[in-house]
Design an enzyme around this catalytic site. Structure first.
Site, PDB file in Angstrom:
ATOM      1  N   ASP A  81       3.637  -9.453  -1.890  1.00 14.18           N
ATOM      2  CA  ASP A  81       2.970  -8.580  -1.205  1.00 14.18           C
ATOM      3  C   ASP A  81       4.026  -8.776   0.317  1.00 14.18           C
ATOM      4  OD1 ASP A  81       1.618  -6.479  -0.073  1.00 14.18           O
ATOM      5  OD2 ASP A  81       0.202  -7.851   0.598  1.00 14.18           O
TER       6      ASP A  81
ATOM      7  N   LYS B  30      -7.816  -1.141   3.702  1.00 18.03           N
ATOM      8  CA  LYS B  30      -6.960  -0.220   4.798  1.00 18.03           C
ATOM      9  C   LYS B  30      -6.978   1.304   5.453  1.00 18.03           C
ATOM     10  CE  LYS B  30      -2.978  -3.045   5.373  1.00 18.03           C
ATOM     11  NZ  LYS B  30      -1.633  -3.723   4.918  1.00 18.03           N
TER      12      LYS B  30
ATOM     13  N   HIS C 273      -6.240 -12.057  -0.207  1.00 20.74           N
ATOM     14  CA  HIS C 273      -5.031 -11.532  -0.592  1.00 20.74           C
ATOM     15  C   HIS C 273      -4.463 -12.296   0.644  1.00 20.74           C
ATOM     16  CE1 HIS C 273      -5.029  -7.741   1.074  1.00 20.74           C
ATOM     17  NE2 HIS C 273      -3.975  -7.831   1.379  1.00 20.74           N
TER      18      HIS C 273
ATOM     19  N   ASP D 257      -4.539  -3.308  -0.911  1.00 17.46           N
ATOM     20  CA  ASP D 257      -4.592  -3.331   0.351  1.00 17.46           C
ATOM     21  C   ASP D 257      -5.323  -2.047   0.442  1.00 17.46           C
ATOM     22  OD1 ASP D 257      -3.415  -4.857   2.236  1.00 17.46           O
ATOM     23  OD2 ASP D 257      -1.548  -4.020   1.584  1.00 17.46           O
TER      24      ASP D 257
END
Length: 531
Positions: free
Chosen positions: A461, A381, A432, A378
């Site tokens: 996740d 982000k 993902h 991630d």
């Protein structure tokens, strides 16, 4: 380093303190294959009391070629075989010789062919066509000639075994150098160099390399050492304490060496301490069954000192790898903390991804790579505005398009590096959010077009996110979270991976809870922790 400097730190221990009688060496195995019982009796009588390098003979008897073959299967360390030609068939011995080399693959045992009927197996023909090492007619085989033939055979066997052990040691060293990031590289390298040294010096093959607390294992006692690698009697004893496997005299020798940074020889063993630049201490320990010459003692010193340098270099590589891992997890935690993910999310998904990969049948190296790359899934982000990332309520269409940019942003950040881990992390970051049925983003990939790492990442996740509280939702119950995974089987998620996770759900949930508990223990004030 001059000879004088090299010899200055070699000390011979007092015999009264460390024992004066050498350990009894393993016997040399001699196999007699003959269908005449008298031949066995006479051979044993003639060679009674035989010794070579302090070891006696262990006699094994076989009365047919089949029995001889079975004896060789059960005793692959037979040094010499006295083999009759004519037994159950006129050429049974020759057939056995061929089987030993070709079928059993035993190239080390020395074969001395004995025949009472030379006409049945002419010497020249036998020497040309069969891999035997000596040919004797029973009529000419006196006690002295038998003694000489056996001595020569054992000496050749000893040298061939040393060469074979040396080859195995080199293979260990080469294998260790292939990938220094493997957890057992140092131990594998150590075992290889120990094998090299003991075989080249024709030493008893029991040796070990010991370390203190310098990154290998924690010591229970200040005067003890941990086994890093061992050969012979000490094989497969890694991480054990030396005091658990050595007697008091041997431990005394090691402690003397460690306390003085010197090398000590007794008649039964050798211990040398080598300080590392890091301040750690390493000890090389050998069991010796004969007195080493001054040259051999110097060779041990030089070899051990060079190995110490190699260990330091290998350890440095492992420290670099560990630093690399810590940087990766720190990057993941930066994103996690900014998104208020609740703490330790990247650790949990990394460990669960590794576990799911193992249950899914991925190679161990791939699972380790996945665990390293997973924390950065991630990372994109970081480029998402707080107003979107931290919004408590539902996202509108514009905000959703912004959040859906984070896979490509993460890919762009990570793909700049040529590092294998970073490249793997870049692919996971990009894929993902893809779905098994093609409804995901950013590329709309479907099925096995999505990399297996990314499919695993999606499953773990989502599971951890559902079970965790966020600014925009409460944590789901385990029952609801697992039901959601099952409901999305074949839609959002790879169905095989969902089946695998659900089949081992208790293991995944326990792993997740263990990491949560570890996080609590770290954060808990010292005054609140249980003694």
């Amino acid at each position: 380093m001059t000879d004088h400097e090299l010899r200055d730190d070699i000390v011979f221990a007092a015999e009264d303190d460390l024992g004066s009688s050498p350990r009894e060496r393993k016997a040399w195995k001699l196999l007699i294959v003959d269908d005449e019982e008298d031949v066995h009796s006479i051979t044993r009588m003639v060679l009674e009391g035989f010794e070579f390098e302090g070891a006696r003979l262990e006699f094994l008897s076989a009365f047919s070629a089949d029995e001889g073959r079975q004896a060789l299967i059960e005793n692959p360390d037979i040094a010499v075989m006295l083999l009759d030609v004519v037994m159950e068939t006129p050429h049974a011995g020759l057939d056995l010789a061929r089987q030993v080399r070709e079928e059993l693959g035993n190239a080390l045992v020395r074969i001395i062919l004995r025949t009472g009927q030379p006409g049945q197996a002419p010497e020249r023909q036998v020497i040309i066509n069969y891999d035997i090492n000596d040919y004797k007619s029973k009529a000419e085989l006196t006690a002295q000639k038998l003694f000489t033939a056996v001595t020569t055979g054992i000496r050749s066997y000893r040298d061939l075994r040393a060469i074979d052990s040396s080859r195995q040691g080199l293979e260990d060293i080469i294998a260790a150098s292939v990938d220094l990031f493997q957890a057992d590289s140092l131990e594998l390298f150590a075992r290889g160099v120990l094998t090299q040294m003991t075989s080249l010096l024709h030493l008893e093959d029991s040796s070990m390399y010991l370390g203190d607390a310098s990154g290998f294992a924690a010591r229970d006692r200040l005067d003890d050492f941990v086994i890093i690698a061992g050969t012979g009697d000490f094989l497969s004893l890694e991480s054990r304490l030396a005091s658990e496997v050595l007697d008091a005299q041997e431990m005394d020798l090691i402690r003397r060496a460690a306390s003085t940074d010197q090398c000590f020889f007794s008649q039964t063993s050798y211990a040398g301490c080598f300080g590392m630049t890091s301040g750690a201490r390493h000890v090389l320990f050998l069991r010796v069954l004969r007195e080493l010459t001054p040259l051999e003692q110097d060779l041990v010193q030089i070899f051990a000192a060079n190995v110490t340098v190699a260990f330091e270099n290998l350890q440095l590589n492992q420290e670099i790898a560990q630093t690399h891992r810590e940087v990766i997890f720190t990057l993941g935690e930066v994103v996690e903390n900014r998104a208020l993910a609740g703490g330790m999310h990247v650790h949990r998904v990394a460990e669960m991804a590794w576990l799911l990969g193992r249950h899914a049948g991925l190679p161990a190296d791939d699972c380790d790579l996945l665990r390293l790359a997973m924390p950065m899934h991630d990372v994109g982000k970081v480029a998402i505005p707080d107003s979107v990332l931290l919004k408590a309520g539902p996202l509108d269409e514009v905000e959703r398009r912004i959040i859906e940019q984070h896979p490509r942003l993460g890919f762009d950040i990570l793909n700049r590096s040529g590092n294998h881990i970073m490249q793997t992390a870049a692919r996971i970051a990009l894929e993902h959010q893809e779905a098994w049925d093609g409804s995901g983003y950013p590329k709309g990939l479907a099925g096995e077009d999505i990399h297996i790492f990314s499919r695993i990442a999606r499953v773990v996740d989502v599971l951890d996110s559902l079970l965790s509280a966020r600014v925009y939702k409460d944590a789901w119950t385990v029952t609801d979270a697992l039901a959601h995974l099952h409901d999305q089987r074949g839609r959002m998620f790879d169905p095989v991976l969902i089946d695998t996770l659900l089949a081992h759900k208790d293991e995944f949930l326990a792993l997740r809870e263990d990491i949560i508990q570890q996080s609590r223990d770290i954060k808990m004030p010292l005054s609140e922790k249980k003694p």
